[in-house]
Enzyme design. Sequence first.
Site, short mmCIF file in Angstrom:
data_model
loop_
_atom_site.label_atom_id
_atom_site.label_comp_id
_atom_site.label_asym_id
_atom_site.label_seq_id
_atom_site.Cartn_x
_atom_site.Cartn_y
_atom_site.Cartn_z
N ASP A 220 0.86 -1.18 0.00
CA ASP A 220 0.00 0.00 0.00
C ASP A 220 0.90 1.22 0.00
O ASP A 220 2.11 1.12 0.20
CB ASP A 220 -0.91 0.00 1.24
CG ASP A 220 -1.79 1.24 1.32
OD1 ASP A 220 -2.49 1.52 0.34
OD2 ASP A 220 -1.76 1.94 2.34
N CYS B 286 -4.31 -1.09 -2.16
CA CYS B 286 -4.41 0.36 -2.33
C CYS B 286 -5.38 0.59 -3.47
O CYS B 286 -5.18 0.08 -4.58
CB CYS B 286 -3.04 0.94 -2.66
SG CYS B 286 -3.05 2.69 -3.14
#
Length: 269
Positions: free
Chosen positions: A10, A73
């Site tokens: 992420d 993400c």
Amino acid sequence: MSDRPVGVFDSGLGGLTVLKEITKILPNENIVYFGDTARVPYGTRSKETVMKYTFQAINFLRSKDVKAIVIACNTATARSLIEAQDHYDIPILGVIEAGARTAANTTENNIVGIIGTEGTIRSKAYNKEIAKLNKDIKIVDKACSLFVPIAEEGWANTDVAKLTAKRYLKELKDQDIDCLVLGCTHYPILKRTIGEELGMDIKLVNPAKETAMDLKKVLEDQGDLNNENGEGVKYEYYVSDIPEKFSSIANEFLKKEITDVNKVEIQKY
């Protein structure tokens, strides 16, 4: 069966919300987590820049001999998942398809709210995925970029977070949504604050659980589930900047002590 790790990455701390669900659903899997804390947030950056950062993260995780990768993400999923899947010969999953599927199955009045970073909202990735499932669903979306730095600062349940949520979410409430997709993996860190602002009648959709279920199916299909006893499971954490800050907030969110966080020169990848 394979005891090779799963890679998760992420832009910063947000992917821990996905990691948390993966550890529940796949408790025997070893995991390598990378947070690009030097370059968070991704949401305000161009597609080309996000693709570059995503490919560097994937290259790093591949150096750890991972058997599959979860792009935890939403911005990186929206901007680079298809390109990454085409480029690499390893299973790569994102979070948007799972979130869209959950939202389509959750809404009762066919009015779905979506909040995310500027990049995710501008991409209309959730809108497109939901339309594939149900063209009758109306989407009300809004960029809530300040939620990411608030989460990264560890201010999830502060007055700052509450005031920001009140400002962002008013227009969504006014349009009769009955569920809200937390379209950034940082946002579940603020779940309590967001939920209090919206009230009990609006359900919050966190794509993390469905993403973990998708990962389980991929590993099952390729015969790569680790069926060994989970007692020896190993989690490795890497960041591109300030390991101490990541460790402090991760400890609070995961409710366990994480002290061994390593810094990576991600530009080398």
